[in-house]
Design a protein around this motif. Structure first.
Motif, PDB file in Angstrom:
ATOM      1  N   VAL A  73       7.707 -11.381  -8.616  1.00 45.22           N
ATOM      2  CA  VAL A  73       8.920 -11.178  -8.608  1.00 45.22           C
ATOM      3  C   VAL A  73       9.707 -10.082  -8.293  1.00 45.22           C
ATOM      4  CG1 VAL A  73      11.420 -11.139 -10.097  1.00 45.22           C
ATOM      5  CG2 VAL A  73       9.327 -13.306 -10.421  1.00 45.22           C
ATOM      6  N   SER A  74       8.720  -9.193  -8.715  1.00 42.54           N
ATOM      7  CA  SER A  74       9.477  -7.599  -7.976  1.00 42.54           C
ATOM      8  C   SER A  74       7.978  -7.158  -9.320  1.00 42.54           C
ATOM      9  CB  SER A  74      10.637  -7.122  -9.218  1.00 42.54           C
ATOM     10  OG  SER A  74      10.408  -7.034 -10.756  1.00 42.54           O
ATOM     11  N   GLN A  75       7.866  -5.116  -8.453  1.00 44.09           N
ATOM     12  CA  GLN A  75       6.613  -4.423  -8.637  1.00 44.09           C
ATOM     13  C   GLN A  75       7.508  -3.272  -9.004  1.00 44.09           C
ATOM     14  OE1 GLN A  75       3.144  -4.905  -9.117  1.00 44.09           O
ATOM     15  NE2 GLN A  75       3.496  -2.500  -9.719  1.00 44.09           N
ATOM     16  N   THR A  76       7.172  -2.505  -9.466  1.00 47.30           N
ATOM     17  CA  THR A  76       8.144  -1.288  -9.521  1.00 47.30           C
ATOM     18  C   THR A  76       6.733   0.376  -9.773  1.00 47.30           C
ATOM     19  OG1 THR A  76       7.619  -0.312 -11.652  1.00 47.30           O
ATOM     20  CG2 THR A  76       9.817  -1.633 -10.442  1.00 47.30           C
ATOM     21  N   LEU A  77       6.664   1.158  -8.483  1.00 50.60           N
ATOM     22  CA  LEU A  77       5.943   1.469  -8.372  1.00 50.60           C
ATOM     23  C   LEU A  77       6.049   3.125  -8.349  1.00 50.60           C
ATOM     24  CD1 LEU A  77       4.208  -0.033  -5.034  1.00 50.60           C
ATOM     25  CD2 LEU A  77       3.276  -0.190  -7.321  1.00 50.60           C
ATOM     26  N   LYS A  78       4.854   4.339  -8.793  1.00 53.02           N
ATOM     27  CA  LYS A  78       5.383   5.358  -8.782  1.00 53.02           C
ATOM     28  C   LYS A  78       4.318   6.146  -8.366  1.00 53.02           C
ATOM     29  CE  LYS A  78       6.149   9.317 -11.558  1.00 53.02           C
ATOM     30  NZ  LYS A  78       7.146  10.246 -12.644  1.00 53.02           N
ATOM     31  N   PHE A  79       3.833   6.672  -6.771  1.00 53.38           N
ATOM     32  CA  PHE A  79       2.727   7.217  -6.490  1.00 53.38           C
ATOM     33  C   PHE A  79       2.454   8.702  -7.513  1.00 53.38           C
ATOM     34  CE2 PHE A  79       4.496   4.456  -3.821  1.00 53.38           C
ATOM     35  CZ  PHE A  79       3.372   3.178  -3.382  1.00 53.38           C
ATOM     36  N   LEU A  80       0.894   8.611  -7.667  1.00 56.49           N
ATOM     37  CA  LEU A  80       1.175  10.368  -8.276  1.00 56.49           C
ATOM     38  C   LEU A  80      -0.450  10.714  -7.703  1.00 56.49           C
ATOM     39  CD1 LEU A  80       0.450   8.397 -12.225  1.00 56.49           C
ATOM     40  CD2 LEU A  80       2.481   9.708 -11.037  1.00 56.49           C
ATOM     41  N   SER A  81      -0.936   9.937  -6.759  1.00 53.51           N
ATOM     42  CA  SER A  81      -2.487  11.541  -6.528  1.00 53.51           C
ATOM     43  C   SER A  81      -2.457  10.596  -5.010  1.00 53.51           C
ATOM     44  CB  SER A  81      -3.665  11.145  -7.368  1.00 53.51           C
ATOM     45  OG  SER A  81      -3.353  12.116  -8.409  1.00 53.51           O
ATOM     46  N   PRO A  82      -2.668  10.736  -4.569  1.00 51.69           N
ATOM     47  CA  PRO A  82      -3.258  10.593  -2.574  1.00 51.69           C
ATOM     48  C   PRO A  82      -5.045   9.661  -3.460  1.00 51.69           C
ATOM     49  CG  PRO A  82      -4.047  13.001  -2.917  1.00 51.69           C
ATOM     50  CD  PRO A  82      -3.732  12.774  -4.303  1.00 51.69           C
ATOM     51  N   VAL A  83      -4.840   8.859  -1.897  1.00 58.03           N
ATOM     52  CA  VAL A  83      -6.770   7.958  -2.631  1.00 58.03           C
ATOM     53  C   VAL A  83      -6.589   8.457  -1.259  1.00 58.03           C
ATOM     54  CG1 VAL A  83      -7.868   5.477  -1.379  1.00 58.03           C
ATOM     55  CG2 VAL A  83      -5.725   6.183  -3.998  1.00 58.03           C
ATOM     56  N   HIS A  84      -8.338   9.188  -1.340  1.00 58.41           N
ATOM     57  CA  HIS A  84      -9.370   9.305  -0.026  1.00 58.41           C
ATOM     58  C   HIS A  84      -9.978   8.192   0.612  1.00 58.41           C
ATOM     59  CE1 HIS A  84      -7.992  13.385  -0.115  1.00 58.41           C
ATOM     60  NE2 HIS A  84      -7.307  13.252  -1.540  1.00 58.41           N
ATOM     61  N   PHE A  85     -10.771   8.568   1.757  1.00 56.12           N
ATOM     62  CA  PHE A  85     -11.487   7.373   2.664  1.00 56.12           C
ATOM     63  C   PHE A  85     -12.638   8.162   1.116  1.00 56.12           C
ATOM     64  CE2 PHE A  85     -10.375   6.991   6.772  1.00 56.12           C
ATOM     65  CZ  PHE A  85      -8.655   6.897   6.448  1.00 56.12           C
ATOM     66  N   GLY A  86     -13.793   6.655   0.979  1.00 51.39           N
ATOM     67  CA  GLY A  86     -14.723   6.685  -0.063  1.00 51.39           C
ATOM     68  C   GLY A  86     -14.078   6.452  -1.286  1.00 51.39           C
ATOM     69  N   ASP A  87     -12.775   6.366  -1.758  1.00 58.26           N
ATOM     70  CA  ASP A  87     -12.614   6.210  -2.830  1.00 58.26           C
ATOM     71  C   ASP A  87     -12.958   5.611  -3.178  1.00 58.26           C
ATOM     72  OD1 ASP A  87     -11.907   9.181  -3.621  1.00 58.26           O
ATOM     73  OD2 ASP A  87      -9.380   8.824  -3.382  1.00 58.26           O
ATOM     74  N   THR A  88     -13.188   4.511  -4.577  1.00 57.86           N
ATOM     75  CA  THR A  88     -13.198   3.810  -5.783  1.00 57.86           C
ATOM     76  C   THR A  88     -12.280   3.431  -6.672  1.00 57.86           C
ATOM     77  OG1 THR A  88     -15.492   3.678  -5.257  1.00 57.86           O
ATOM     78  CG2 THR A  88     -14.488   1.729  -6.944  1.00 57.86           C
ATOM     79  N   ILE A  89     -11.702   2.985  -5.675  1.00 53.42           N
ATOM     80  CA  ILE A  89     -10.281   1.965  -6.751  1.00 53.42           C
ATOM     81  C   ILE A  89     -10.281   0.877  -7.550  1.00 53.42           C
ATOM     82  CG2 ILE A  89      -7.736   2.370  -6.551  1.00 53.42           C
ATOM     83  CD1 ILE A  89      -8.368   4.979  -5.625  1.00 53.42           C
ATOM     84  N   SER A  90      -9.514   1.360  -8.923  1.00 52.44           N
ATOM     85  CA  SER A  90      -9.632   0.005  -9.977  1.00 52.44           C
ATOM     86  C   SER A  90      -8.180  -0.290 -10.461  1.00 52.44           C
ATOM     87  CB  SER A  90     -10.024   0.489 -11.409  1.00 52.44           C
ATOM     88  OG  SER A  90     -11.826   0.628 -10.889  1.00 52.44           O
ATOM     89  N   ALA A  91      -7.612  -0.951  -9.444  1.00 49.99           N
ATOM     90  CA  ALA A  91      -6.204  -1.571  -9.973  1.00 49.99           C
ATOM     91  C   ALA A  91      -6.464  -2.810 -11.396  1.00 49.99           C
ATOM     92  CB  ALA A  91      -5.934  -3.109  -8.969  1.00 49.99           C
ATOM     93  N   SER A  92      -5.568  -2.698 -12.573  1.00 47.17           N
ATOM     94  CA  SER A  92      -5.563  -2.696 -13.471  1.00 47.17           C
ATOM     95  C   SER A  92      -4.480  -3.784 -13.926  1.00 47.17           C
ATOM     96  CB  SER A  92      -5.962  -1.418 -15.095  1.00 47.17           C
ATOM     97  OG  SER A  92      -5.106  -0.471 -14.874  1.00 47.17           O
ATOM     98  N   VAL A  93      -3.994  -4.270 -14.512  1.00 47.51           N
ATOM     99  CA  VAL A  93      -2.634  -5.183 -14.850  1.00 47.51           C
ATOM    100  C   VAL A  93      -3.096  -5.595 -16.546  1.00 47.51           C
ATOM    101  CG1 VAL A  93      -1.756  -7.230 -14.438  1.00 47.51           C
ATOM    102  CG2 VAL A  93      -2.539  -5.708 -12.836  1.00 47.51           C
TER     103      VAL A  93
END
Length: 138
Positions: free
Chosen positions: A81-101
């Motif tokens: 229905v909706s999503q808010t986002l606040k970007f805090l730090s850059p993501v660099h190539f090779g970073d492993t990003i863990s998305a949590s809900v």
């Protein structure tokens, strides 16, 4: 395949998805989205930016949240229905990003669920935070 229904959810319930962001991911995302900002795709340009190197699209990291919501919590059949986002730090190539809900609030009468959403890199640095409202499958 159907995800969790509203009666199967509890406040505090969590799910996680991790992915290492590659150069290929960034180029494919640029092509799909049309966002070919040189900060993402041009090494020479990126050397003169604040970050001194190319960075991944912020929305690419945010899309990993969609993977958690659509495949795990609540899962298949869930409608955003909706999503808010606040970007805090850059993501660099090779970073492993863990998305949590995490389930924050359940509104049974409206069949809606409020979720805390975030992404962290391999160093446990939060790269984005937000909230989502979803309709779990009936």
């Amino acid at each position: 395949m159907v995800g969790l229904k509203i009666d199967d959810l509890i406040v505090g319930q969590k799910a996680l998805y991790s992915k290492t962001i590659t150069e290929t991911d960034v180029y494919l995302f640029a092509g799909i989205s049309g966002d070919i900002n040189p900060a993402h795709v041009n090494n020479e340009y990126a050397k003169d930016t604040f970050f001194k190197e190319r960075i991944a699209h912020g929305i690419l990291s945010a899309s990993l949240i969609s993977a958690v919501i659509g495949m795990q919590l609540p899962g298949p059949g869930t409608i955003y229905v909706s999503q808010t986002l606040k970007f805090l730090s850059p993501v660099h190539f090779g970073d492993t990003i863990s998305a949590s809900v995490e389930v924050k609030e359940i509104l049974k009468d409206k069949n809606r669920v409020l979720l805390n959403t975030s992404c962290k890199n391999q160093n446990n640095v939060e790269v984005l935070v937000g909230e989502a409202i979803v309709l779990p499958p009936k």
